[in-house]
Structures are given as structure tokens and as C-alpha cells.
Design a protein around this motif. Sequence first.
Motif, PDB file in Angstrom:
ATOM      1  N   GLU A 109      -5.606  46.761  56.139  1.00 49.81           N
ATOM      2  CA  GLU A 109      -6.801  47.570  56.408  1.00 49.81           C
ATOM      3  C   GLU A 109      -6.765  48.778  55.491  1.00 49.81           C
ATOM      4  OE1 GLU A 109      -6.245  48.317  60.554  1.00 49.81           O
ATOM      5  OE2 GLU A 109      -7.295  46.479  61.118  1.00 49.81           O
ATOM      6  N   THR A 110      -7.855  49.006  54.797  1.00 50.34           N
ATOM      7  CA  THR A 110      -7.940  50.135  53.873  1.00 50.34           C
ATOM      8  C   THR A 110      -9.159  50.983  54.223  1.00 50.34           C
ATOM      9  OG1 THR A 110      -9.197  48.813  52.303  1.00 50.34           O
ATOM     10  CG2 THR A 110      -6.819  48.935  51.960  1.00 50.34           C
ATOM     11  N   GLU A 111      -9.098  52.244  53.823  1.00 46.08           N
ATOM     12  CA  GLU A 111     -10.243  53.129  53.984  1.00 46.08           C
ATOM     13  C   GLU A 111     -10.267  54.113  52.832  1.00 46.08           C
ATOM     14  OE1 GLU A 111      -9.922  55.205  57.689  1.00 46.08           O
ATOM     15  OE2 GLU A 111      -8.645  56.743  56.843  1.00 46.08           O
ATOM     16  N   ARG A 167     -18.903  63.846  54.060  1.00 44.40           N
ATOM     17  CA  ARG A 167     -18.284  62.662  53.455  1.00 44.40           C
ATOM     18  C   ARG A 167     -18.568  61.443  54.324  1.00 44.40           C
ATOM     19  NH1 ARG A 167     -11.835  62.964  54.552  1.00 44.40           N
ATOM     20  NH2 ARG A 167     -11.979  63.055  56.807  1.00 44.40           N
ATOM     21  N   ILE A 168     -18.458  60.292  53.697  1.00 51.90           N
ATOM     22  CA  ILE A 168     -18.674  59.024  54.379  1.00 51.90           C
ATOM     23  C   ILE A 168     -17.395  58.213  54.238  1.00 51.90           C
ATOM     24  CG2 ILE A 168     -19.994  56.886  54.362  1.00 51.90           C
ATOM     25  CD1 ILE A 168     -22.390  58.508  53.429  1.00 51.90           C
ATOM     26  N   THR A 169     -16.919  57.641  55.337  1.00 54.41           N
ATOM     27  CA  THR A 169     -15.699  56.841  55.323  1.00 54.41           C
ATOM     28  C   THR A 169     -16.072  55.367  55.279  1.00 54.41           C
ATOM     29  OG1 THR A 169     -14.540  58.528  56.588  1.00 54.41           O
ATOM     30  CG2 THR A 169     -13.566  56.344  56.546  1.00 54.41           C
ATOM     31  N   LEU A 170     -15.523  54.665  54.300  1.00 56.38           N
ATOM     32  CA  LEU A 170     -15.734  53.225  54.146  1.00 56.38           C
ATOM     33  C   LEU A 170     -14.424  52.514  54.460  1.00 56.38           C
ATOM     34  CD1 LEU A 170     -17.652  53.377  50.760  1.00 56.38           C
ATOM     35  CD2 LEU A 170     -18.644  53.075  53.007  1.00 56.38           C
ATOM     36  N   THR A 171     -14.492  51.412  55.188  1.00 55.93           N
ATOM     37  CA  THR A 171     -13.289  50.663  55.551  1.00 55.93           C
ATOM     38  C   THR A 171     -13.433  49.203  55.168  1.00 55.93           C
ATOM     39  OG1 THR A 171     -14.136  50.188  57.758  1.00 55.93           O
ATOM     40  CG2 THR A 171     -12.816  52.178  57.514  1.00 55.93           C
ATOM     41  N   ALA A 172     -12.284  48.544  55.024  1.00 52.71           N
ATOM     42  CA  ALA A 172     -12.269  47.107  54.741  1.00 52.71           C
ATOM     43  C   ALA A 172     -11.003  46.523  55.331  1.00 52.71           C
ATOM     44  CB  ALA A 172     -12.318  46.840  53.237  1.00 52.71           C
ATOM     45  N   ALA A 173     -11.042  45.242  55.651  1.00 53.70           N
ATOM     46  CA  ALA A 173      -9.878  44.523  56.157  1.00 53.70           C
ATOM     47  C   ALA A 173      -9.763  43.208  55.398  1.00 53.70           C
ATOM     48  CB  ALA A 173     -10.010  44.271  57.653  1.00 53.70           C
TER      49      ALA A 173
END
Length: 169
Positions: free
Chosen positions: A129-131, A150-156
Motif C-alpha cells: 500500500e502506497t500513498e 493537499r490531496i492524499t492519493l493511495t494505491a494498493a
Amino acid sequence: MRPSIARRARTPRPARTARPVPVRRRLLQERGSMTVEVAFLLVLLVVPLFYLVGTLGRLQAGAYAVTAAAREAGRAFVTAPVVEAAPERARAAAGLVYDAHGFGEGEGGVVVRCPDAACLAPGSSVLVETEVHVPLPLVPDFVGDAVPTRITLTAAHLEPVEEFGRGDG
């Protein structure tokens, strides 16, 4: 009395009033005002458009960075020769991706989990999992209570370990 003088005397001359100004003369008098209006409208419309394009471009770079960092961190983790070296390899791979997309130290992170008991056992999988935190341009920090800065984007990403590869189970 002569007829021409009598006619002049009988027809009163109209009082001098302002004659209507011909259209051509009015247009010449307003010369240059269109340039001012167009310049004002360009600034009013183009500056927000440039801001929007820049912000969306930065968000798109963040989206690419976070998905690529998850994928590359997973690949680096499962190809590690030993489990002890795998987390550091994953962080290094994610850091390279973040740097390539213009995100500095502390703007992105990576977390690696092993859903199975053994991380690098053949046939198991690794969840990465990354952000990344994308700061909005030209938004000062003191308005952070009213507007997000700011806007936080995540991915798995779920990366399988080679079934026939070596592992220390």
C-alpha cells in the motif's frame, strides 16, 4: 419685398440642436476600448484555466507515482534474496518512483504486508500500500482550516511470490 426675402422671413429657422453623431465617428471615438476589454477578459479567464491545468497535471503525476510505486515496491520485495532485505528494497524502489515523478522526501510512503504467514514463501503474496501527498499550488497553509492544502492519493498492489522460486518460508 422680394419673394426670396419674404420666404426666409416666413419660415423660421429651427434652433440649433445637437446633431446625431454618425456611427463611424462614434466608433472612432471608442478606439482602443476593445483592447482593454479583451485584455481584462483574458486575465479573468486564462489565469484560472492555467491554475486548473497545473493542478490537474500535478494530481495526475501523483496518481501515476502512487500506482507505479506500489507495483515496483511489490516487485522489489518479492525478488529479495532474504526476508530481512525485502522491506528496505521496497522502500528504495518506491522512493525512486516518487523522485522520478517529482515528489520529494516525506511526500510519499509505502507499507508492505504479508497476508500469508511467510512473506517470501513460494506461492504466497505480498500486499503493498502506497500513498503520496500532493500539495495544491498557491494555497497558503494558514487557510488549511477552510480549504484543503493537499490531496492524499493511495494505491494498493498484490504481488505474488514465484511459486517455483526460492524462498526462505
